[in-house]
Design an enzyme around this catalytic site. Structure first.
Site: not given
Ligand code: NOJ
Length: 516
Positions: A22, A26, A30, A202, A257
């Protein structure tokens, strides 16, 4: 022979920005906080950082619900802070990967606001809107992640349902609409132009959908739809995304991912060398601390990825999963797991804090803030042993247990710490082509142990991991014959390190051996 690309030999370090450091007091980490701690990463010896989302967000999913892909949320700083962070990383030889979230946006994103404003809005089709099913319920039986609820929410104003594979505040984008794809390519260009080295993408396997949106089959009905969505449409989008990255200089890359819990399916997302550069492979992440389970994961990964030229990745912890020290049950195992992770053929991805041997925090019910209950692994990093552990004010989540001893300052001062084990392993890895990018062959070893040899030209290393809680003698095995006279280069518990290998492994001990 061409040299392997940087990302094949890199060690990637995931930072969850809220929990790292941080800088402005806050209670939430960040970008300026991250900037102030880069020396830790350099000393540790990683090659690249992956930053989980820091974009503008209502924070329903702590940044994975984005309302502006091309700006920094004020809680994390400004675009100027981001530029400064990239410059500082690059000056230290660290590559920067940012999170790309293409499957969904926040419901407060202007795109969705426009889309939901009227059935006739030109952006209606940027998201998945459908009439209800014959019974007046959702259009199909898909279930959202984090809940037993439908992946659909009814919008009374326009009388239709919209699809969300995650929270209702995370509507799914419709990549079948070329305008959506073009808009996402603009986002990708925005960050490439700012100098990022690539993206962690993602739930990338979710972007292509069967246009008919058929029900999930009865045997899996009731399970979240996300790990079931495996569609040819996605590969078309990935090839175009790859072409966009390839149009930039400097080996930009994407680490997807692919949350399909089947390595054979994951392999397909590397395409013909024209889709993802790397993909997460989650079955090993969920494997227990058991030799037979890990041997199977290593064999399956090689069997599925090697034939198609796909470079593996390995991960033990992240911001969605209980930390591996908590899962495996002891620090000794977590330390042995570090040598497992860093000794396997492929790109390892570390999760900030695992180098300290952190446990998940115990988060009391009244402090749980994540809809998916993933708060424990997102506990703030303890930087020192003081009461505030280097955080200027009380952080957003409680610290992990043992922060008095398991913190960055104390572990740097202790040559026996888990942090020093990671550092020594990364030094050894950097110095050995065999460990970085060498071939891998499993060795015959006694039950309870997994062992393999890594080879690159004349350079060789052997990795042995004892998953059992007993001393194991390798007398008479191929592993011992192959390593006669070899030295222990790194030992997870330091036992025997720097000496000739005795042929015995302690309980939950892992070693890296090098020719003597
Ligand atoms: C995978 C991400 O790693 C996770 O943290 C997130 O909640 C979901 N995808 C949705 O974006």
């Amino acid at each position: 022979m061409t040299a392997p690309p940087w990302w094949a030999s890199a060690v990637v370090y995931q930072i969850y920005p809220r929990s790292f450091c941080d800088g402005d007091g806050d209670g939430v980490g960040d970008l300026s906080g991250i900037r102030s701690r880069l020396d830790h990463l350099v000393r540790l010896g990683v090659d690249a950082v992956w930053l989980s989302p820091f974009y503008r967000s209502p924070m329903k999913d702590f940044g994975y619900d984005i309302s502006d892909h091309c700006d920094v949320d004020p809680v994390f700083g400004t675009l100027a802070d981001f530029d400064a962070l990239v410059a500082d990383c690059h000056a230290r030889g660290l590559r920067v990967l940012v999170d790309l979230v293409p499957n969904h946006t926040s419901d407060l994103h202007p795109w969705f606001q426009a889309s939901r404003s009227s059935r006739y809005h030109p952006m209606r089709d940027w998201y998945w809107w459908r009439d209800g099913g014959p019974d007046g319920g959702p259009p199909n039986n898909w279930v959202a992640a984090f809940s037993p609820d439908p992946a659909w929410t009814f919008d009374a104003a326009t009388g239709q349902w919209y699809l969300h594979q995650f929270l209702p505040e995370q509507p799914d984008l419709n990549w079948a609409n070329p305008e959506v794809e073009a808009a996402m390519h603009d986002v990708v260009r925005f960050w490439l132009d700012r100098g990022v080295d690539g993206f962690r993408i993602d739930v990338v396997h979710g972007i292509g959908k069967d246009p008919q949106l058929p029900d999930d089959p009865p045997e899996v009905a009731g399970l979240p739809h996300v790990p079931l969505n495996d569609r040819p449409e996605t590969h078309v989008h990935l090839r175009r995304l790859r072409a966009l990255l390839d149009s930039y200089p400097g080996d930009r890359m994407m680490l997807g991912e692919v949350f399909l819990l089947d390595t054979a399916k994951v392999a397909a997302y590397y395409g013909d060398g024209d889709e993802l550069h790397l993909s997460f492979n989650f079955p090993p992440l969920f494997a227990p601390w058991k030799a037979s389970a890990w041997r199977r994961q290593i064999e399956t990964t090689a069997a599925e990825l090697d034939p198609v030229g796909a470079w593996p990745t390995w991960v033990l912890s992240n911001h969605d999963t209980v930390r591996h020290r908590s899962r495996y049950g002891s620090e000794a195992r977590a330390r042995a797991a570090a040598l497992l992770l860093l000794g396997l053929r492929g790109t390892p991805v570390l999760y900030a804090g695992e180098e300290l041997g952190l446990l998940d925090a115990e988060v009391p019910a009244e402090r749980v803030v994540d809809p998916g209950g993933r708060d424990g692994c997102r506990a703030p990093i303890p930087w020192d042993p003081t009461h505030g552990h280097g955080w200027p004010t009380d952080p957003w989540l409680p610290f992990p247990p043992e922060a008095d001893t398991h913190n960055v300052a104390d572990e740097w001062a202790d040559p026996r710490s888990t942090l020093d084990l990671y550092r020594r392993s990364l030094v050894a890895r950097r110095a050995s082509a065999a460990l970085r990018t060498g071939a891998q062959r499993l060795l015959e070893v006694p039950a309870g142990v997994v062992g393999w040899v890594r080879t690159a030209g004349a350079d060789r290393r052997v990795v042995l991991v004892n998953f059992s809680d007993e001393v194991v003698d390798l007398e008479g095995t191929e592993a011992l014959a192959a390593t006669a006279g070899w030295q222990v280069e790194v030992a997870s518990d330091r036992q025997g390190e720097g000496s000739r290998f005795t042929g015995q492994l302690g309980p939950d001990q892992a070693v890296w051996l090098r020719p003597g």
